[in-house]
Scaffold this active site. Structure first.
Site, PDB file in Angstrom:
ATOM      1  CG  ASN A 245      -6.610  -0.667   1.395  1.00  0.00           C
ATOM      2  OD1 ASN A 245      -5.939  -0.176   0.499  1.00  0.00           O
ATOM      3  ND2 ASN A 245      -6.076  -1.211   2.475  1.00  0.00           N
TER       4      ASN A 245
ATOM      5  CG  HIS B  57      -3.054   3.529   2.813  1.00  0.00           C
ATOM      6  ND1 HIS B  57      -3.544   3.200   1.570  1.00  0.00           N
ATOM      7  CD2 HIS B  57      -3.052   2.369   3.536  1.00  0.00           C
ATOM      8  CE1 HIS B  57      -3.816   1.898   1.537  1.00  0.00           C
ATOM      9  NE2 HIS B  57      -3.529   1.376   2.718  1.00  0.00           N
TER      10      HIS B  57
ATOM     11  CB  CYS C 251      -0.949   0.011   1.195  1.00  0.00           C
ATOM     12  SG  CYS C 251      -2.048  -1.401   1.226  1.00  0.00           S
TER      13      CYS C 251
HETATM   14  O1  UT7 Z   1      -3.634  -1.445   3.980  1.00  0.00           O
HETATM   15  C1  UT7 Z   1      -3.304  -2.456   4.909  1.00  0.00           C
HETATM   16  C2  UT7 Z   1      -4.378  -3.525   4.906  1.00  0.00           C
HETATM   17  N1  UT7 Z   1      -4.874  -3.849   6.212  1.00  0.00           N
HETATM   18  C3  UT7 Z   1      -5.840  -3.150   6.859  1.00  0.00           C
HETATM   19  O2  UT7 Z   1      -6.234  -2.139   6.412  1.00  0.00           O
HETATM   20  C4  UT7 Z   1      -6.408  -3.711   8.135  1.00  0.00           C
HETATM   21  C5  UT7 Z   1      -6.447  -2.774   9.279  1.00  0.00           C
HETATM   22  N2  UT7 Z   1      -7.388  -3.289  10.261  1.00  0.00           N
HETATM   23  C6  UT7 Z   1      -8.697  -2.940  10.249  1.00  0.00           C
HETATM   24  O3  UT7 Z   1      -9.085  -2.131   9.432  1.00  0.00           O
HETATM   25  C7  UT7 Z   1      -9.636  -3.537  11.280  1.00  0.00           C
HETATM   26  O4  UT7 Z   1      -8.905  -4.268  12.228  1.00  0.00           O
HETATM   27  C8  UT7 Z   1     -10.716  -4.469  10.637  1.00  0.00           C
HETATM   28  C9  UT7 Z   1     -11.696  -3.631   9.830  1.00  0.00           C
HETATM   29  C10 UT7 Z   1     -10.043  -5.502   9.720  1.00  0.00           C
HETATM   30  C11 UT7 Z   1     -11.507  -5.226  11.704  1.00  0.00           C
HETATM   31  O5  UT7 Z   1     -12.089  -4.296  12.621  1.00  0.00           O
HETATM   32  P1  UT7 Z   1     -12.071  -4.589  14.186  1.00  0.00           P
HETATM   33  O6  UT7 Z   1     -12.850  -3.529  14.831  1.00  0.00           O
HETATM   34  O7  UT7 Z   1     -10.632  -4.765  14.565  1.00  0.00           O
HETATM   35  O8  UT7 Z   1     -12.897  -5.936  14.293  1.00  0.00           O
HETATM   36  P2  UT7 Z   1     -12.421  -7.343  14.864  1.00  0.00           P
HETATM   37  O9  UT7 Z   1     -11.432  -7.969  13.936  1.00  0.00           O
HETATM   38  O10 UT7 Z   1     -12.030  -7.165  16.290  1.00  0.00           O
HETATM   39  O11 UT7 Z   1     -13.776  -8.173  14.804  1.00  0.00           O
HETATM   40  C12 UT7 Z   1     -14.902  -7.805  15.596  1.00  0.00           C
HETATM   41  C13 UT7 Z   1     -16.048  -8.770  15.274  1.00  0.00           C
HETATM   42  C14 UT7 Z   1     -15.652 -10.245  15.255  1.00  0.00           C
HETATM   43  O12 UT7 Z   1     -16.734 -10.970  15.804  1.00  0.00           O
HETATM   44  P3  UT7 Z   1     -16.676 -11.484  17.345  1.00  0.00           P
HETATM   45  O13 UT7 Z   1     -15.465 -12.357  17.402  1.00  0.00           O
HETATM   46  O14 UT7 Z   1     -16.541 -10.231  18.159  1.00  0.00           O
HETATM   47  O15 UT7 Z   1     -17.972 -12.197  17.486  1.00  0.00           O
HETATM   48  C15 UT7 Z   1     -15.546 -10.568  13.797  1.00  0.00           C
HETATM   49  O16 UT7 Z   1     -15.819 -11.926  13.500  1.00  0.00           O
HETATM   50  O17 UT7 Z   1     -16.548  -8.482  13.963  1.00  0.00           O
HETATM   51  C16 UT7 Z   1     -16.631  -9.698  13.213  1.00  0.00           C
HETATM   52  N3  UT7 Z   1     -16.426  -9.376  11.801  1.00  0.00           N
HETATM   53  C17 UT7 Z   1     -17.435  -9.065  10.966  1.00  0.00           C
HETATM   54  N4  UT7 Z   1     -18.758  -8.966  11.139  1.00  0.00           N
HETATM   55  C18 UT7 Z   1     -19.499  -8.618  10.078  1.00  0.00           C
HETATM   56  C19 UT7 Z   1     -15.244  -9.334  11.120  1.00  0.00           C
HETATM   57  N5  UT7 Z   1     -15.484  -8.973   9.838  1.00  0.00           N
HETATM   58  C20 UT7 Z   1     -16.826  -8.804   9.717  1.00  0.00           C
HETATM   59  C21 UT7 Z   1     -17.668  -8.447   8.650  1.00  0.00           C
HETATM   60  N6  UT7 Z   1     -18.991  -8.356   8.876  1.00  0.00           N
HETATM   61  N7  UT7 Z   1     -17.184  -8.154   7.407  1.00  0.00           N
END
Ligand code: UT7
Length: 361
Positions: free
Chosen positions: A277, A247, A110
């Site tokens: 992204n 970004h 990225c």
């Molecule tokens: O350019 C570099 C590329 N990488 C990135 O940009 C990633 C940077 N990270 C992020 O943007 C965030 O960490 C995410 C958007 C990937 C995730 O957000 P988060 O607030 O850290 O969520 P989480 O991973 O802690 O997940 C929270 C919950 C989980 O459920 P439980 O375990 O709490 O029941 C996930 O299973 O949200 C669930 N979840 C979803 N639910 C609905 C994860 N993805 C989804 C989804 N829809 N698409």
């Protein structure tokens, strides 16, 4: 020593938009979760290859600068999703624009566009080259496993390009910092590459893997640290920044970064809502959108920063010149697309959903 000034800019987004509601038709997700956690509403899925997106963005940037392909001395193309690894796809762009010059792809994920702009600046400052095309272009859908809701909802396809020219004026790229944290190699990766066994079908089964929370933390530390270094190098403070073009990986990453740097929220440019992204393409696309929306004024100080797999990070201060409108427009378009975004990814979605079902059984 000449300065490196952006004189042309252009973007290319494919026409087929995939909304959060479209994703919810085959995945356990919803618009509310995606929008509130990431700021994304839709992303584009390309029906053409990365080089075609890159070429059109490049042609638009050239028209904007009032130049022809033959005026360009070098093409640097940041991508992690080239149509071919050999030859590089900067060569494809070069053939399409009719340039006689050096051409290379770089992979800093990225951060690829800002890495490219940093390298271009050094070439111009050294006096080696006068006009360089820097492109960020991606077709991220290539790496996505559509059964993984934690990654598949985040990315989109697109390209952006700039023309950088040597100038004696006190404008352009003022300072930049590039870095890589190899400790973070494992938290954002795909197994695609020569480590795959061509004779083993399972080995060909690559997809993007990552630890979202860990990247989130390191992204803020990486971009924040380098941005501060750039400010210190220039003897500037956050108050001197007129606009931030970060970004676009997650709106919450941008908001946290801006608040930690004590920059007023309205100075951060965000367009992730429309594109998701697009990796190396986010910064040049955002730059184009900010200019189109009249958000960049002559003489302003622009802080731009990025992070990506590696874990790479980059930060740069650009003092914008006088011109904020294009010299010419390019009226070319991509070939027409007769499919919806869901239709483009249909085969891939079926494959990954059935694979996930088999794994669960
Ligand atoms: O350019 C570099 C590329 N990488 C990135 O940009 C990633 C940077 N990270 C992020 O943007 C965030 O960490 C995410 C958007 C990937 C995730 O957000 P988060 O607030 O850290 O969520 P989480 O991973 O802690 O997940 C929270 C919950 C989980 O459920 P439980 O375990 O709490 O029941 C996930 O299973 O949200 C669930 N979840 C979803 N639910 C609905 C994860 N993805 C989804 C989804 N829809 N698409």
């Amino acid at each position: 020593m000449p300065n490196a000034m952006i004189t042309g800019w252009g973007k290319c987004l494919p026409p087929a938009a995939l909304t959060n509601h479209d994703l919810a038709t085959f995945m356990d997700t919803n618009d509310e979760w995606i929008y509130s956690r990431t700021g994304i509403k839709q992303r584009y899925i390309s029906h053409v290859d990365t080089s075609a997106l890159a070429t059109l963005a490049a042609k638009r940037a050239l028209a904007c600068a009032g130049l022809k392909g033959s005026d360009i001395d070098m093409i640097i193309l940041g991508t992690a999703t080239p149509d071919t690894l050999v030859p590089n796809i900067a060569a494809t762009v070069q053939a399409e624009i009719g340039a006689e010059c050096a051409a290379l792809d770089i992979n800093a994920a990225c951060s690829g566009f800002l890495y490219g702009l940093g390298l271009a600046t050094a070439q111009i400052r050294s006096g080696q080259y006068k006009r360089i095309l820097v492109i960020g272009a991606e077709r991220l859908a290539f790496y996505l496993d559509w059964s993984r809701r934690d990654t598949a909802v985040l990315f989109g396809d697109g390209a952006g390009a700039v023309v950088v020219e040597a100038t004696e004026q006190d404008v352009g790229v003022k300072a930049y910092e590039l870095n890589n944290d190899p400790e973070g190699r494992e938290i954002l990766k795909t197994t695609f590459g020569t480590q795959m066994d061509r004779l083993d079908a399972e080995s060909l089964d690559f997809f993007l893997q990552f630890d979202g929370r860990e990247i989130f933390k390191r992204a803020i530390a990486g971009m924040g640290g380098l941005s501060q270094k750039v400010l210190t190098k220039l003897d500037m403070t956050s108050d001197d920044i007129d606009i931030v073009i970060p970004h676009q990986a997650n709106v919450r990453i941008i908001d946290t970064l801006i608040s930690k740097m004590k920059i007023p929220a309205e100075k951060a440019f965000k367009n992730i809502e429309n594109y998701g992204n697009t990796s190396a393409a986010t910064v040049p696309i955002a730059l184009c959108d900010a200019l189109e929306q009249g958000r960049i004024k002559p003489g302003q100080n622009i802080l731009t920063c990025a992070f990506g797999a590696g874990l790479t990070s980059a930060a740069m201060m650009i003092k914008w010149g006088e011109r904020v409108t294009p010299i010419n427009e390019c009226d070319e378009e991509l070939p027409a697309c007769d499919k919806t975004a869901l239709e483009i990814i249909e085969k891939s979605v079926k494959y990954f959903l059935s694979k996930a079902e088999k794994e669960q059984a």
